[in-house]
Design a protein around this motif. Structure first.
Motif, short mmCIF file in Angstrom:
data_model
loop_
_atom_site.label_atom_id
_atom_site.label_comp_id
_atom_site.label_asym_id
_atom_site.label_seq_id
_atom_site.Cartn_x
_atom_site.Cartn_y
_atom_site.Cartn_z
N ARG A 195 8.88 4.11 -1.85
CA ARG A 195 9.41 3.81 -0.51
C ARG A 195 10.50 4.81 -0.13
NH1 ARG A 195 8.62 -1.82 -1.72
NH2 ARG A 195 10.76 -2.09 -2.39
N SER A 249 13.32 -2.62 0.53
CA SER A 249 12.43 -3.76 0.80
C SER A 249 12.75 -4.42 2.14
CB SER A 249 12.53 -4.80 -0.32
OG SER A 249 13.86 -5.18 -0.50
N LYS A 305 4.80 -1.02 -3.17
CA LYS A 305 5.63 -1.89 -3.99
C LYS A 305 6.76 -1.12 -4.66
CE LYS A 305 1.87 -5.08 -5.06
NZ LYS A 305 0.68 -5.07 -5.89
N ARG A 312 0.93 -1.75 1.99
CA ARG A 312 2.21 -2.06 1.37
C ARG A 312 2.50 -1.16 0.18
NH1 ARG A 312 5.79 -5.80 2.03
NH2 ARG A 312 7.07 -6.44 0.27
N ASP A 325 2.03 5.03 -6.16
CA ASP A 325 2.87 3.86 -6.41
C ASP A 325 2.94 3.57 -7.91
OD1 ASP A 325 4.46 2.04 -5.13
OD2 ASP A 325 2.87 0.70 -4.51
N GLY A 358 10.46 -4.01 4.99
CA GLY A 358 9.30 -4.89 5.14
C GLY A 358 7.96 -4.22 5.04
N ARG A 359 7.91 -3.07 4.34
CA ARG A 359 6.61 -2.41 4.21
C ARG A 359 5.83 -2.96 3.03
NH1 ARG A 359 7.87 3.78 5.45
NH2 ARG A 359 9.47 3.45 3.95
N GLY A 365 0.23 4.42 3.14
CA GLY A 365 0.64 3.56 2.03
C GLY A 365 0.34 4.16 0.68
N ASN A 366 -0.34 3.40 -0.16
CA ASN A 366 -0.59 3.83 -1.54
C ASN A 366 -2.00 4.39 -1.71
OD1 ASN A 366 0.14 4.18 -4.25
ND2 ASN A 366 -0.86 2.26 -4.83
#
Ligand SMILES: Cc1cc2nc3c(=O)[nH]c(=O)nc-3n(C[C@H](O)[C@H](O)[C@H](O)COP(=O)(O)O)c2cc1C
Length: 179
Positions: A9, A175, A4, A2, A161, A178-179, A155-156
């Motif tokens: 994103r 958002s 944030k 994910r 992030d 939905g990641r 991802g991160n």
């Protein structure tokens, strides 16, 4: 994984791959994960690579003027994590995986989709990184049928992030994806 940060994103919609960049100079060798790799010229074929000067590999790259890019397969997330979160300051990362030297002498992983052998022709500061422009001097497929790993799929993993700004003027934050 994910993400944030809405700016993270947003940047993830700029499609990038995940690569292991091998460098070597005077008997010392290192390799690190990089997402900041792209083709920038057709004739001759040239790549751009952005490198953090804090990386242990940075002086090896500057002194040798060559590097080799291994494009990772979609199932090589653990390799990306290992080469991207460990430093040659603490361990010999290349002792952990099979590799061979490209014609330039820079290390290429035996496993991956493909590799590119490169010779640096210019460098330019870019924020907290330095962009190297390089001519592609060689390359080949490794497991050319395999799907390359995408940066947004890890991802991160690189911790960006927390480093990127959280707002740059836009309204949306992605958002709903939905990641
Ligand atoms: C997914 C991912 C992408 C990365 N992309 C880059 C990059 O494009 N340029 C860079 O200099 N470092 C990048 N890094 C960080 C380096 O791989 C990391 O700092 C590494 O530990 C440096 O190794 P070294 O000290 O042995 O050179 C990335 C890390 C990860 C996990």
């Amino acid at each position: 994984m994910r993400m944030k940060n809405p700016v993270k994103r947003l940047l993830a919609t700029l499609t990038q791959g995940v690569y292991v960049v091998g460098v070597g100079q005077g008997g010392l060798r290192d390799a690190f994960t990089a997402s900041a790799v792209m083709q920038v010229s057709i004739r001759p074929p040239m790549l751009a690579l952005a490198v953090n000067p804090a990386n242990a590999s940075f002086p090896l790259l500057v002194e040798s003027g060559v590097f080799a890019v291994t494009a990772l397969r979609h199932d090589q997330c653990a390799i990306a994590d290992f080469f991207g979160t460990h430093s040659a300051r603490d361990e010999n990362k290349l002792a952990a995986v099979p590799w061979h030297a490209a014609p330039s002498g820079a290390p290429v992983l035996d496993e991956g989709v493909s590799f590119f052998d490169c010779r640096v022709v210019a460098q330019h500061p870019a924020g907290d990184h330095v962009v190297f422009l390089a001519e592609m001097t060689g390359g080949d497929f490794l497991q050319g049928h395999a799907r390359p790993l995408r940066y947004d799929e890890v991802g991160n993993m690189d911790g960006s992030d927390e480093l990127l700004p959280w707002h740059l003027g836009g309204q949306g934050d992605g958002s709903e994806e939905g990641r």
